[in-house]
Structure formats: structure tokens, C-alpha cells
Design a protein around this motif. Structure first.
Motif, PDB file in Angstrom:
ATOM      1  N   ARG A  36     -11.683 -18.345  56.653  1.00 51.79           N
ATOM      2  CA  ARG A  36     -11.260 -18.088  55.270  1.00 51.79           C
ATOM      3  C   ARG A  36     -11.368 -19.326  54.389  1.00 51.79           C
ATOM      4  O   ARG A  36     -11.307 -19.240  53.169  1.00 51.79           O
ATOM      5  CB  ARG A  36      -9.825 -17.542  55.243  1.00 51.79           C
ATOM      6  N   VAL A  37     -11.527 -20.491  55.040  1.00 55.51           N
ATOM      7  CA  VAL A  37     -11.760 -21.727  54.288  1.00 55.51           C
ATOM      8  C   VAL A  37     -12.969 -22.406  54.902  1.00 55.51           C
ATOM      9  O   VAL A  37     -13.011 -22.628  56.114  1.00 55.51           O
ATOM     10  CB  VAL A  37     -10.539 -22.677  54.375  1.00 55.51           C
ATOM     11  N   MET A  38     -13.960 -22.712  54.065  1.00 54.68           N
ATOM     12  CA  MET A  38     -15.072 -23.531  54.539  1.00 54.68           C
ATOM     13  C   MET A  38     -14.864 -24.936  53.993  1.00 54.68           C
ATOM     14  O   MET A  38     -14.624 -25.108  52.800  1.00 54.68           O
ATOM     15  CB  MET A  38     -16.416 -22.981  54.077  1.00 54.68           C
ATOM     16  N   THR A  39     -14.911 -25.934  54.881  1.00 51.38           N
ATOM     17  CA  THR A  39     -14.734 -27.321  54.440  1.00 51.38           C
ATOM     18  C   THR A  39     -16.084 -28.037  54.529  1.00 51.38           C
ATOM     19  O   THR A  39     -16.790 -27.919  55.529  1.00 51.38           O
ATOM     20  CB  THR A  39     -13.696 -28.063  55.310  1.00 51.38           C
ATOM     21  N   VAL A  40     -16.442 -28.742  53.465  1.00 49.54           N
ATOM     22  CA  VAL A  40     -17.696 -29.503  53.435  1.00 49.54           C
ATOM     23  C   VAL A  40     -17.364 -30.926  53.011  1.00 49.54           C
ATOM     24  O   VAL A  40     -16.871 -31.145  51.900  1.00 49.54           O
ATOM     25  CB  VAL A  40     -18.701 -28.899  52.422  1.00 49.54           C
TER      26      VAL A  40
END
Length: 430
Positions: A188-192
Motif C-alpha cells: 500500500r506504500v511504495m518507497t523510492v
């Protein structure tokens, strides 16, 4: 989309008045400098300015352990010697010192990010800015890397009440380890995170091979870089990866952490970005027209931090700023030339070869292909905003004297420039 974005900007002058100590690189004073620069360019007239509410301990405990929050609330410089075990357990000390008004400082910067997320959730603005936020190293039960409370995680948790998917982007020179860790197991969260990577460089994490686990596998993206990366190579890589990420993941909201320690000449950094190169990332993310929460982060050459975040405030407002800094309270910090842009002046050699950057890019794009196109998330019923008790003055004991610090808090500061009605962001109406 309306032609002009509606922008909410959060600031409380008290956040810049705390002091980490004489030899500590973190200078919250840079936030006052930024704010006064924003005012001197009249940018406050184009935004809605709010003083954030001070986050309640119960709000902070949405992510942090209650005992850690309680300890931060209780500890003072005068009593810390009595708690050596707890100081060690919660990683307080040299990097994360105990100073006067520490807890209130945390409440303000975290409150700003939470309020920013709530305004976005309620469609009261398109973009929300909290330069005091972005403290991306804090952990659930301990402080880390000058960060105590994790405002970004709290803001993202707030956004997840209304959005199936949230994208987090981090351009600080240090790896956004705290955000990645908090959401490592979820899609539900994509971290880049774009950062300097090396065993000897804090926090030592953020290899391209760290991709998330279980449901979160391939939803953590790391772009490890070497010393000296410049505007052109950073920009190319950033635009390619972020375009693909947005197209694949289809986020409902974006959180952008703009740590300014990736600028050339930063006291703790090792990149060669100019202010325009850094701001180019902000401009690129803004173009997606997705609800956007923008925060500060690292940045240890404070006059350049103030320049950078002012330019980026201008970018978010589509305002081109003249290079000559208008007179303001902190003008002496920008002398002798008093100009807004600093030349990037390749301070160190760019160790990122074309082939190295190409390898990283290919690996990241390969990982992105492993996720299904826009993961389907079963939307849960939206949990209510936290119940926050109203402060009832009638119930206050008139015999209890308020200490001077608390009394001062109730006085409207005259250097903050709130236009119109300002009663803590009308949070109770939301």
C-alpha cells in the motif's frame, strides 16, 4: 484540476528556536531562515498559511511505541543523567541529544505533516508543504540520525485512510530507512529513495537489492549512488524511474521528502546538485497532478537549505523568483552576493559512471516489472480521524499558574504572517 493549485503551508516559529547543541550539525534555525525568505519573496500571499496543531502523544503512538513517546515527553536535559539505561535503549545521546523543549519540537513538526495529510485527504488543498518535517530516520522505538518522531510515517498512515496507494519519494543524500522499514511488508506504500550508498555512510542501508518482503516485495525501490552525482545524471535517472513508478503503481497521493543535504557543498553531503537541479525533481513530481505532501529533511549548510526550500516553494506555486534576495531579517547569512541561486561548482568528482547508473536503472526497472500493474487493494472503511479532546478553558484551575513558556505559546507571533482567520487550521471542523 483547477488551473491554479491550492497550496497549504504549515509553519510554527517555535520549531526553529530549539538548539541541538554547539557542535551538532542539525540547526532548526534553518527553518526560520527559510520562512523569512519565503515571506521576503511574498510567497505567503499565494498560499494558505497555517500553524500546525501540536500532535498529541496518542497520535504519535499510532506508529511509535507508547513507552518511547512517554519517555520523550518526560526526559529533560537536567534529568537525563538519571536514565542512562533508557537513554541507551531509545538511542538518545550524541546524535540525538536531549535538549530543552525536545518533545514540543517533535509535536510541532509531526503535527505539521499530519495536518498536511488531513487537508489533502479532505480535498482542502492540492499540495501541502511542511518544511519542518521529513525526519526520515526515526524508528518505532528509538531515535536515529537526528530524528526522534517519524512525521512521514504518521502522515502516510493518515493518507492511507483515504488512498489505496501512497508513493513516497526521498531525495535526501541519506537513505530513507525509517519509512522503508515501516512499510517494508506492504504494497500500500511504495518507497523510492535516491541516496548515497556505502558501508561507511549513514545509515549504511539502501542497496538496490533491498526490495521489500512478503506483500511488500518489489514495493521498496532503492537507487544507491556514489559521490559527486550532478544535475544532469541525477535528473535523467530520477525522471526515468519516477515516470515508470507512477505509471505502474498509480498512487492516490505522493509524499516527497526534499532533504537539502544532497546539494553541492553540504556540510554532511557528498553530491553535486545545484539548487535548480534539486528543484527540478519537485517540478517533475508536481506535473503528475496527484495530491502532494512536500516536506524538508536533512540539510546542514543552512543558508543553502533556506535558498533551496524557498526556490522549491516557488516551483510549487509556479512562481519564478528573482535571483537577488529581498531584504529580510536573515539577509546577513546570504551575503556578500545575496543571491538565491548558488552555482553547483563541481566540488567533487562525479564517481557515478554512465555504466554504473545504467546498471542501477535497469535493475530498478526490472524490479518494477515484477509487480502487477497497479496492485488491487481492498479499500477498508475509512477509520475516523483521531478523537482529539477539546481544550476547555473553563475547566482549567485558575489557581494553577501557567509557566512563562506556556503563556508565551498563547501569544500570536508577529513574524509568522497568517492572513485572515487563524485558529489552528479549523481542525475541529474537519
Amino acid at each position: 484540476m483547477p488551473s491554479k493549485d491550492k497550496i497549504a503551508y504549515f509553519y510554527d516559529g517555535d520549531v526553529g528556536s530549539v538548539y541541538f547543541g554547539p557542535n551538532h550539525p542539525m540547526k532548526p534555525h534553518r527553518l526560520c531562515m527559510t520562512h523569512h525568505l519565503v515571506l521576503s519573496y511574498d510567497l505567503h500571499k499565494k498560499m494558505e498559511i497555517y500553524r500546525p496543531h501540536k500532535a498529541y502523544p496518542v497520535e504519535l503512538a499510532q506508529f511509535h511505541s507508547a513507552d518511547y513517546v512517554e519517555f520523550l515527553h518526560r526526559i529533560t536535559p537536567d534529568t537525563q543523567h538519571l536514565f542512562s539505561n533508557e537513554m541507551a535503549r531509545y538511542n538518545l545521546g550524541e546524535d540525538c541529544p536531549v535538549f530543552d523543549n525536545l518533545f514540543e519540537f517533535c509535536q510541532i513538526y509531526a503535527g505539521g505533516t499530519i495536518d498536511a495529510a488531513r487537508r489533502l485527504n479532505n480535498k482542502l488543498c492540492d499540495i501541502a508543504i511542511n518544511w519542518a518535517g521529513g525526519l526520515h530516520h526515526a524508528k518505532k522505538c528509538e531515535a536515529s540520525g537526528f530524528c526522534y518522531i517519524h512525521d512521514l510515517v504518521l502522515g502516510i498512515l493518515e493518507l492511507l485512510k483515504h488512498h489505496a496507494r501512497v508513493l513516497y519519494i526521498d531525495i535526501d543524500v541519506h537513505h530513507g530507512d525509517g519509512v522503508e522499514e515501516a512499510f517494508y511488508f506492504t504494497d500500500r506504500v511504495m518507497t523510492v529513495s535516491f541516496h548515497k550508498f556505502g558501508d561507511l555512510f549513514f545509515p549504511g542501508t539502501g542497496d538496490v537489492k533491498e526490495v521489500g518482503e512478503r506483500e511488500g516485495k518489489f514495493y521498496a525501490i532503492n537507487v544507491p549512488l556514489k559521490d559527486g552525482i550532478d544535475d544532469a545524471s541525477f535528473s535523467r535517472l530520477f525522471n526515468t524511474i519516477i515516470s515508470k513508478v507512477v505509471e505502474t503503481y498509480l498512487p492516490g497521493a505522493i509524499v516527497l521528502q526534499c532533504g537539502a543535504d544532497s546539494l553541492a557543498g553540504d556540510r554532511l553531503g557528498c553530491f553535486n546538485l545545484s539548487i535548480d537541479g534539486h528543484a527540478e525533481c519537485v517540478k517533475f513530481v508536481k506535473k503528475f497532478n496527484i495530491p502532494l505532501l512536500v516536506t524538508g529533511g536533512g540539510g546542514y549548510t543552512k543558508e543553502n537549505v533556506a535558498r533551496c526550500w524557498t526556490v522549491e516553494t516557488g516551483v510549487l506555486l509556479d512562481s519564478e523568483l528573482p535571483n537577488e534576495i529581498p531584504d529580510n531579517e536573515y539577509i546577513k547569512y546570504f551575503s556578500p552576493d545575496c543571491s538565491l541561486r548558488i552555482p553547483s561548482g563541481h566540488i567533487q568528482e562525479n564517481l557515478n559512471s554512465k555504466s554504473y547508473l545504467s546498471t542501477i536503472k535497469i535493475q530498478v526497472l526490472e524490479n518494477l516489472r515484477c509487480i502487477q500493474h497497479a496492485p488491487s487493494v481492498q479499500m477498508q472503511e475509512v477509520p475516523p480521524d483521531f478523537y482529539i479532546p477539546d481544550f476547555d478553558e473553563d475547566e482549567q484551575n485558575p489557581d494553577e499558574r501557567l509557566d512563562q513558556h506556556t503563556q508565551d505559546k498563547n501569544i500570536q507571533r508577529d513574524d509568522e504572517y497568517y492572513e485572515g482567520d487563524n485558529d489552528n487550521d479549523h481542525m475541529e471542523d474537519m
